[in-house]
Design an enzyme around this catalytic site. Structure first.
Site, PDB file in Angstrom:
ATOM      1  CG  HIS A 271      53.424  34.390  44.010  1.00 32.59           C
ATOM      2  ND1 HIS A 271      54.283  35.415  43.672  1.00 32.59           N
ATOM      3  CD2 HIS A 271      54.216  33.369  44.448  1.00 32.59           C
ATOM      4  CE1 HIS A 271      55.541  35.028  43.896  1.00 32.59           C
ATOM      5  NE2 HIS A 271      55.516  33.800  44.372  1.00 32.59           N
TER       6      HIS A 271
ATOM      7  CG  ASP B  91      57.267  38.774  43.368  1.00 29.54           C
ATOM      8  OD1 ASP B  91      56.385  38.082  42.834  1.00 29.54           O
ATOM      9  OD2 ASP B  91      57.883  39.683  42.779  1.00 29.54           O
TER      10      ASP B  91
END
Length: 454
Positions: free
Chosen positions: A424, A428
């Site tokens: 992450h 995204d």
């Protein structure tokens, strides 16, 4: 009559030690040049070392199960050729590769002695006292920005790994030859650092202590299984991944009906030409290579200096070796290959993995990993990102299901899920979803008119 000394050869840039798996010759046996002498396990591959001379095996210096650094004396030979008693080449090419050992592989922990190292540096004043004597690196509480580390013995690969995780090599206790800091030292340091409580700000109230569960005592009939090189390497890589990479995941359902029809249409001709069945996996891999070109942020890795987008598309392919573990060899430049080329590459890696013929270069350069756990019947799994990459995708079980079609009718389609875990920090959820959407679109659009085998 002269004496030849066989020493542990260098087996790869980042390999600093090896474990004796099995001696294939015994003291007193006559040995011809290039006869296989000993099986050696490393955290990358299992290797059979051939004899560089002809003679008689005189003495074995390292027992089976023992771990020794590169350059350690393994055995001596009596040889009639005085000129043969020269130093054995240290290149990895002197060993006959025999088996992958990692994910990325080590020996029984109980049988592994501490590797001799240079005198330890005095610990930093901020370093907590070690809990017990051990050869593993001791992590200090905080990892400052890396220093120049000019006086620390470490390979460029290890220095790069330390830089990526903000580790000062001066704080890592090396367990390699002459105190060299190894990749495993850095990985264990990072894992320890992540597991330690962070220092609290002045005046901040201490957090309540959390009771640690007691480990259950072994019961009658329990069996302690020593760690192999492969299992230890897998453990180190997975702990490093889960403690340094913030994982997130996305799943998408895909209609594989068109691929199923395409496979059926070429089944006999493909098998007659190649000698094996065409599976779903090459289509999934092809779809991944196309989607990676459209989404370069997925074919990337995190660094402290920024996100590194990698130009080459080198796909790691997870291959199970049963209870022994798994390995992830790499298909280099997979985007240049056709469906047939991908199928050949996968079969080659799988065959060499199961016959212990993979070499260290087979594991290098991976930028994205594809797993195929669905062959075992799973519908949903949560793969772990390989350290140094940003994502991994797994294909789940593919089979016929009853589904609602676009015209609101009910039909039977060949369906299967794909799941992607990702870093992450690098991307995204929207990027991951867009990537999977393109994978899905290519797979569902497969047709003899727009997809060729070669």
């Amino acid at each position: 009559m002269s004496v030849f000394e066989l020493k542990m050869p260098k087996l790869g840039e980042s390999v600093t030690e090896g474990t004796i798996g099995k001696w294939l010759k015994q003291p007193g046996e006559k040995v011809e040049k290039y006869d296989l002498l000993v099986e050696v396990q490393t955290d990358k591959v299992n290797t059979e070392i051939p004899s560089p001379v002809a003679g008689t095996l005189k003495d074995v210096k390292v027992k089976e199960g023992d771990t020794v650094p590169i350059g350690a004396l393994l055995a001596t030979f009596d040889t009639a050729d005085a000129g043969a008693a020269e130093a054995m080449p240290s290149s990895a090419s002197t060993a006959a590769p025999s088996a992958p050992a990692t994910s990325s592989a080590p020996t029984p922990a109980a049988a592994t002695p501490e590797v001799p190292s240079a005198p330890q540096r005095p610990p930093s004043p901020s370093a907590p006292p070690p809990q017990a004597p051990r050869a593993a690196p001791v992590a200090t509480q905080a990892a400052p920005a890396p220093s120049s580390n000019g006086d620390v013995r470490a390979t460029p690969v290890v220095r790069k790994l330390a830089s990526e995780h903000g580790v000062d090599l001066d704080r890592v206790q090396g367990t390699g030859l002459n105190g060299r800091v190894t990749r495993q030292d850095v990985e264990q340091f990072v894992a320890q650092m992540q597991s330690q409580p962070q220092p609290r700000a002045q005046g901040q109230a201490p957090r309540p202590a959390v009771a640690q569960p007691e480990m259950p005592q072994p019961m009658a009939g329990d069996e302690a299984v020593p760690l192999t090189q492969m299992r230890r390497a897998i453990a180190n890589a997975m702990v490093l991944s889960k403690t340094t990479i913030p994982h997130a995941a996305a799943m998408m359902e895909i209609d594989w009906t068109n691929v199923a029809k395409f496979r059926e249409s070429v089944r006999e001709s493909f098998k007659a030409r190649e000698g094996y069945e065409l599976t779903y996996l090459p289509f999934a891999i092809k779809a991944v290579t196309i989607a990676l070109r459209r989404h370069p942020n997925v074919n990337a890795r995190w660094t402290d200096q920024g996100i590194l987008k990698v130009k080459a598309i080198n796909l790691g392919i997870a291959i199970s070796l049963g209870d022994d573990g798994l390995v992830v060899p790499v298909i280099k430049n997979a985007d240049d290959l056709s469906i047939t080329g991908i199928a050949r590459a996968v079969r080659d890696l799988a065959t060499r993995a199961k016959t212990k013929k993979l070499t260290i270069p087979d594991f290098e350069g991976g930028t994205f990993t594809v797993n195929n756990g669905g062959t075992l019947g799973t519908y949903l799994s949560y793969p772990i990102v390989n350290p140094g990459q940003a994502a991994i995708m797994t294909t789940e079980a593919i089979g016929k299901r009853v589904v609602a079609l676009d015209d609101d009718s009910i039909g039977i389609r060949t369906m299967g899920n794909v799941v992607m875990s990702f870093d992450h920090r690098v991307m995204d959820g929207a990027t991951a979803a867009a990537f999977l959407r393109d994978v899905k679109a290519w797979i569902q659009g497969v047709d003899p008119s727009n997809v060729a085998l070669s």
